[in-house]
Design an enzyme around this catalytic site. Structure first.
Site, PDB file in Angstrom:
ATOM      1  CG  ASP A  75      -2.306   0.571   0.868  1.00 27.46           C
ATOM      2  OD1 ASP A  75      -2.366   1.809   0.746  1.00 27.46           O
ATOM      3  OD2 ASP A  75      -3.289  -0.172   0.731  1.00 27.46           O
ATOM      4  CG  HIS A 116      -5.672   2.781   1.398  1.00 28.77           C
ATOM      5  ND1 HIS A 116      -5.265   1.643   0.756  1.00 28.77           N
ATOM      6  CD2 HIS A 116      -7.014   2.799   1.309  1.00 28.77           C
ATOM      7  CE1 HIS A 116      -6.313   1.005   0.277  1.00 28.77           C
ATOM      8  NE2 HIS A 116      -7.390   1.685   0.587  1.00 28.77           N
ATOM      9  CB  SER A 290      -9.852  -0.326   0.547  1.00 28.15           C
ATOM     10  OG  SER A 290      -9.245   0.097  -0.641  1.00 28.15           O
TER      11      SER A 290
END
Length: 755
Positions: A75, A116, A290
């Site tokens: 990520d 994220h 996600s």
């Protein structure tokens, strides 16, 4: 220019890769009060019970917490010092590919755009009962982060991320992919594809790396995840989302490659996912697919803890067998040819942690993966607007494949507008999959070129019989929206014997030496690039390449070492039933069933005794970029291939970079240096010029006021010589003051001039 030493070269291009969260648009019921983490009561997807959660607490109650399993998050970075993650942080599962250093810490900015990865990591392995934030699904698993999305994403960047430390990392979780805009068709390049293949072949000592992938958030744009080459891959475990109420989220993409589902966010009024956030904080608003993929990775870690011998294919089989379709609302649930419920929205259903753990405990590794490809007759079939064609293919023989796993239809077609095309595949058992639905935003005229549309809906079915490919063209007459099928074929993956059956053991071997629960299990995986089948012992990583689809026939008598002593290969002290060496003498290295005095090129020596394990010295593969190396990573190179050279950005790290790219980089650096020097010279010249101008102005301001040319100057006042030679001054008369104001330009005097 032709270079004999160049095996392959490709200009690296920056790819669009997006994180699969989004900006929001506007069994037994175990007690849920024993966790002291402050957000635990709100973690509805883990603690509702009554078959309305993913049955994690039942697994925890048996002491299954993911301990010993390593998960890494591919990520935008990982806040490794977050108080809810620091206990489980694993530096050996972490790296910064964007900055080429071992520290995966994210880059902070005003809007926290790199949050994220930290959010995804908390879902997997946030610590439990520490009075901080929330709890991860596998709260005793080790978690790492690979920072690779905060910069230019190229094929090489993806490959380095996917190939990080594959002998240490068990599960890779990725919540990103190409644009989910309903018009993109994209997938892994050659390097990333090779990293996937190397991972499933050699990762985890030959058992294969487990890649968990988010299916995509293109629902609003009517995207289809079969146009995403990462989720549309046999190597990835593709995960979709369900809302709190068990409905299809507005962002969800429907496709036949989705294997299963976990919970995530939904519409207004439906709760979202709780997890760790940047700045040592906590969030209750993690969203999209996600959030679903890391939950699935955590559940896989629970199953892997109880059976470390499971292969990457074993994990997929267990997911298919245990996923629950109940409480999930979708309009397309159907029953396939072996009686399983499956949906394009939810795959085989919601992942069940406890069921996966229970099945994994006594799981027998699936048989060797076999493949067969059946080409359809060359068609060049025209598909007029507002019509469809049905192409039939009789499969009379599929050697080695009697029970299907993945099925790919490789299709080449042209179309005036690609988004008008729909593709369906029906199996001999009558199971119909939507390989491609209409995509209203896809105006491309590129068509598809051997694109491998994947379906998992025929899992467990038989391959023989009549297959039907149905292609619809919804183009309009006024746009001349014709389409043409150029060619297509079926690529079927599966096994010769039914998975789950007990595999006979070799006579004379103790049952524990081949039991799936033993440390000496032989794991078999397919080499999809060379058609070889590998059998690897997890301790010694021996390799036995065979061509037979069937397992070796057991000997009627116990296999005695003394009876075959004369036939032992040089340096070998023990062989298997096929005659391949599985144990070498003290100073020899085991490689491909042979004992060598030194490891061959592109391999390095690995000593299991340094890790506290038993077994022979073994030759392991270097990273593909290294000609020789000291370890498996891309920074362990010692010698490069002919088209590359060693580059050491940090002490102790030696990368092999293509010489052309390094030369281009150095040339670019020299241009930067020259340009900087030129700018400095120009700056000095500008400063000199400015000083000269200022001096010129100051000198001119000290000159006497020249009043020549002014009419009637004598009347207004003038300087006249006196008797002693000095100069006198005649005042200006009052009557001439107005004339002075209009005839003489105004000039501010400096203090010096006033004196």
């Amino acid at each position: 220019m032709s270079e004999p030493s160049v095996r392959w070269a490709e200009q690296q291009v920056v790819k669009r890769r997006v994180k699969r969260d989004f900006l929001p648009r506007a069994t037994t019921n175990y007690r849920s009060t024993w966790m002291n983490d402050p957000k635990w009561p709100q973690m509805w997807y883990l603690n509702r019970g009554a078959s309305l959660d993913m049955n994690v607490q039942a697994a925890w109650a048996e002491g299954v917490t993911g301990k010993g399993v390593v998960v890494t998050i591919l990520d935008d970075g990982l806040e490794k010092d977050h108080p809810d993650l620091i206990k489980n942080y694993d530096p050996n599962a972490s790296y910064d590919v964007n900055s080429h250093d071992p520290d995966p810490m994210p880059r902070y900015d005003l809007v926290d755009s790199n949050r994220h990865g930290t959010r995804c990591a908390g879902e997997v392995a946030a610590d439990a009962n520490n009075s901080i934030c929330a709890v991860g699904v596998a709260f005793e698993a080790s978690v790492g982060g690979v920072r690779m999305l905060d910069g230019d994403v190229t094929d090489a960047v993806e490959a380095r991320s996917l190939a990080l430390n594959p002998q240490h990392i068990d599960i890779y979780s990725a919540s990103w992919g190409p644009d989910d805009d309903g018009k993109t068709v994209d997938g892994p390049g050659q390097l990333a594809t090779r990293a996937f293949v190397e991972g499933i072949r050699n990762g985890r000592g030959g058992k294969g790396s487990i890649f968990v992938w988010a299916s995509g958030n293109g629902g609003r744009d009517q995207d289809n995840c079969n146009c995403d080459g990462y989720t549309n891959s046999i190597w990835t475990l593709s995960i979709s989302s369900a809302t709190e109420k068990g409905r299809v989220p507005w962002y969800s993409e429907a496709c036949s490659s989705t294997l299963a589902t976990t919970y995530s966010s939904g519409s207004l009024g439906e709760r979202q996912i709780i997890t760790t956030d940047l700045h040592h904080s906590c969030t209750s608003s993690h969203t999209g697919t996600s959030a679903s993929a890391p939950l699935a990775a955590g559940i896989c870690a629970l199953a892997l803890q109880v059976n470390r011998d499971m292969t990457w294919r074993d994990m997929q089989h267990i997911v298919v067998r245990t996923a629950r379709p109940e409480n999930l609302e979708a309009p397309d649930w159907h029953i396939n040819g072996v009686g399983r419920h499956v949906s394009h929205r939810f795959g085989y259903g919601l992942m069940d942690s406890y069921a996966m753990v229970q099945l994994a405990k006594n799981w027998t590794s699936v048989p060797t993966q076999r493949t067969c490809e059946v080409d359809a007759p060359h068609v060049d079939k025209l598909i007029p607007q507002k019509s469809f064609v049905t192409l039939e293919l009789d499969v009379a023989d599929c050697p080695g494949v009697n029970f299907l796993e993945h099925v790919q239809a490789k299709v080449s077609l042209t179309a005036e507008r690609r988004g008008d095309i729909e593709v369906y595949l029906s199996s001999p058992a009558g199971t119909k999959s939507t390989l491609l639905a209409q995509r209203p935003h896809d105006n491309s005229r590129s068509g598809f070129h051997s694109w491998p549309f994947l379906t998992v809906h025929m899992w467990g079915e038989r391959p023989l019989g009549k297959w039907k490919l149905e292609i619809h063209n919804n183009g309009h007459f006024f746009t001349n929206g014709k389409a043409e099928v150029k060619e297509w074929s079926l690529l079927m993956y599966g096994t010769e014997t039914e998975p789950g059956q007990v595999v006979p053991t070799l006579t004379g071997e103790h049952p524990s030496s081949v039991s799936h629960a033993s440390d000496h299990t032989a794991h078999q995986v397919v080499d999809t690039t060379e058609g070889k089948t590998e059998t690897r012992d997890p301790d010694t990583e021996t390799t036995d390449y065979t061509s037979s689809a069937a397992p070796p026939t057991p000997s009627p008598q116990p296999l005695q070492l003394g009876s075959i002593k004369k036939a032992l290969p040089p340096g070998c002290s023990r062989v298997d039933a096929s005659g391949a060496c599985i144990e070498c003498q003290k100073d020899d290295y085991l490689h491909d069933g042979k004992c060598l005095q030194s490891c061959p090129e592109s391999h390095y020596a690995w000593n299991p005794q340094e890790k506290g394990l038993a077994g022979s010295l073994t030759c392991r593969s270097c990273h593909y970029s290294c000609r020789s190396c000291l370890g498996p990573q891309d920074y362990d190179c010692t010698v490069c291939w002919g088209d590359a050279e060693l580059y050491s950005p940090f002490e102790g790290q030696n990368h092999c970079h293509p010489r052309a790219l390094l030369d281009a980089y150095r040339n670019q650096q020299s241009w930067y240096t020259a340009l900087l020097f030129l700018l400095l010279v120009l700056l000095v010249l500008v400063l000199i010029l400015a000083v000269m101008v200022l001096r010129s102005r100051k000198a001119s301001s000290h000159l006497p006021l020249n009043l020549s040319g002014v009419p009637n100057l004598g009347k207004m006042g003038s300087k006249k010589p006196t008797a002693n030679g000095s100069t006198g001054y005649t005042p200006v008369s009052r009557s001439d003051s107005d004339q002075l104001m209009t005839k003489v330009p105004f000039h501010d005097l400096t203090s010096d001039e006033e004196i």
